[in-house]
Design an enzyme around this catalytic site. Structure first.
Site, PDB file in Angstrom:
ATOM      1  N   LYS A  45       2.041  94.353  70.054  1.00 14.62           N
ATOM      2  CA  LYS A  45       1.066  93.748  70.976  1.00 14.62           C
ATOM      3  C   LYS A  45      -0.323  94.343  70.729  1.00 14.62           C
ATOM      4  CE  LYS A  45       2.537  97.185  74.322  1.00 14.62           C
ATOM      5  NZ  LYS A  45       3.402  97.473  75.478  1.00 14.62           N
ATOM      6  N   TYR A 252     -29.374 111.324  70.745  1.00 16.67           N
ATOM      7  CA  TYR A 252     -29.775 111.151  72.149  1.00 16.67           C
ATOM      8  C   TYR A 252     -29.590 112.434  72.947  1.00 16.67           C
ATOM      9  CZ  TYR A 252     -30.058 106.024  71.801  1.00 16.67           C
ATOM     10  OH  TYR A 252     -30.410 104.748  71.488  1.00 16.67           O
TER      11      TYR A 252
HETATM   12  C1  LIG Z   1       4.158  98.570  75.063  1.00 21.84           C
HETATM   13  C2  LIG Z   1       5.608  98.539  75.341  1.00 21.84           C
HETATM   14  C3  LIG Z   1       6.495  99.245  74.518  1.00 21.84           C
HETATM   15  C4  LIG Z   1       6.029 100.239  73.467  1.00 21.84           C
HETATM   16  O1  LIG Z   1       5.562 101.388  74.145  1.00 21.84           O
HETATM   17  P1  LIG Z   1       5.056 102.705  73.379  1.00 21.84           P
HETATM   18  O2  LIG Z   1       4.868 103.686  74.477  1.00 21.84           O
HETATM   19  O3  LIG Z   1       3.774 102.341  72.718  1.00 21.84           O
HETATM   20  O4  LIG Z   1       6.107 103.090  72.415  1.00 21.84           O
HETATM   21  C5  LIG Z   1       7.853  99.072  74.743  1.00 21.84           C
HETATM   22  N1  LIG Z   1       8.300  98.270  75.749  1.00 21.84           N
HETATM   23  C6  LIG Z   1       7.475  97.603  76.565  1.00 21.84           C
HETATM   24  C7  LIG Z   1       8.035  96.763  77.653  1.00 21.84           C
HETATM   25  C8  LIG Z   1       6.102  97.734  76.413  1.00 21.84           C
HETATM   26  O5  LIG Z   1       5.275  97.098  77.252  1.00 21.84           O
END
Ligand SMILES: *Cc1c(COP(=O)(O)O)cnc(C)c1O
Length: 350
Positions: A45, A252
């Site tokens: 994702k 800055y």
């Molecule tokens: C994002 C997500 C993962 C992966 O999580 P990580 O902590 O990045 O390993 C797994 N399961 C779900 C439901 C998620 O939303």
């Protein structure tokens, strides 16, 4: 007269996010091993946690990964040309149904409304998220017990851990609640563990694990550090090299003062690209293992780096930033997840 922009074919970006595919494959293989008898999937994702979803998914598929997770259907559609098995964690809105019906991906049903929507739309193979305590997405354990999922054709039953990166009793409580659902639905597989959950041990692995962060070199629990390598490397071009006399300041608010005459490279990278301002006077570029400190404030689009040690570096040369996620997180106080997913749109990726 309008400029003939169409004739300029490509302008090479002055900053790039290099993806170490070997490290990515090696991290997946390590997590697959650590997952024991469970299969190891991949959360891709948020554009593969910022590294490029297609590139990441293609590389992991080549390594043997068979189960991919995205948040929404636009992300699933972007991966469709690769022909992978993708599940959409955020479930099924009415407007997602057409994409789901033509098989773009499998929905992870999260609520009684989504279950009803999927049944009314014709049903078929789906995944279901059960909430075991995080109180985010998912149907309740009680609703499952009362038959909400009866007759549904479930591939994978999922739940998600709230505190897998900590050693707290809530982990075991969630594990027990989830384990109690074994055999209570038609699900072919059960899946609980994210990256940190893999480190909690065999009781948490079930049939399929779903790491994200650790695939990309994030260290979810200190005991997993030795298995994981850095994957994303932000690089930027030097725009100008200058000599700063002793006593003058850089950037800055003049937060860095030259203790002696210093050679400085100004590079094409800033906080608008996700290189956080919290790394001002703390971050570094790295050349052949040599750390070149970031001098002064990180600006929106520019950073100053001490290149006194490297007289041959000049305009047009590239510098790679030190971006080990655990280290950068400790330095900046920004989470590894944010350091990774915040890397912006101006990078060329690859
Ligand atoms: C994002 C997500 C993962 C992966 O999580 P990580 O902590 O990045 O390993 C797994 N399961 C779900 C439901 C998620 O939303």
């Amino acid at each position: 007269m309008r400029p003939k922009a169409g004739r300029v074919m490509d302008i090479a970006a002055p900053l790039r996010l290099r993806v170490d595919r070997d490290a990515l494959r090696s991290n997946w293989q390590a997590l697959d091993r650590l997952s024991g008898t469970a299969a190891c999937g991949a959360a891709v994702k948020a554009n593969g946690y910022g590294l490029g979803a297609s590139l990441v998914a293609e590389t992991l598929a080549g390594a043997g990964c068979r189960d991919f997770f995205v948040a929404n259907w636009a992300e699933a559609l972007a991966l469709a040309p690769l022909g992978l098995t993708v599940s959409v964690l955020h479930g099924l809105r009415a407007e997602d149904l057409p994409a789901a019906r033509v098989g773009v991906a499998r929905p992870v049903l999260n609520s009684p409304e989504q279950v009803a929507r999927w049944r009314d739309g014709g049903g078929g193979r789906c995944d279901v998220m059960v909430d075991t305590g995080i109180n985010r997405l998912g149907v309740s354990v009680q609703a499952v017990g009362e038959g909400l999922l009866d007759g549904l054709e479930i591939d994978t039953l999922l739940s998600h851990l709230a505190c897998a990166d900590e050693d707290v009793p809530m982990n075991a409580a969630q594990q027990r609640a989830f384990a109690g659902l074994a055999g209570r639905t038609s699900a072919r597989r059960m899946s609980l563990a994210n990256s940190a959950g893999i480190g909690l041990g065999a009781d948490y692995h079930f049939d399929l694990t779903r790491p994200g962060l650790a695939l990309y070199g994030g260290v979810p629990r200190p005991d997993m550090a030795g298995h994981l390598r850095q994957v994303g490397i932000p690089e930027a071009q030097i725009l100008q090299r200058r000599r700063v006399p002793a006593g003058e300041t850089v950037g800055y608010n003049a937060t860095w003062t030259a203790p002696a005459e210093t050679e400085v490279a100004i590079i094409n990278l800033g906080y608008a690209d996700g290189y956080r301002r919290a790394l001002s006077n703390k971050g570094a570029a790295v050349v052949d293992g040599l750390e070149l400190p970031v001098l002064g404030r990180v600006s929106m689009d520019l950073i100053a780096v001490d290149v006194t040690a490297l007289p041959d570096l000049g305009e047009g040369d590239w510098l790679a930033m030190a971006y080990d996620l655990a280290e950068a997180s400790a330095l900046s106080g920004v989470s590894q997840y944010e350091l990774l997913t915040g890397l912006g749109q101006r990078f060329a990726r690859g």
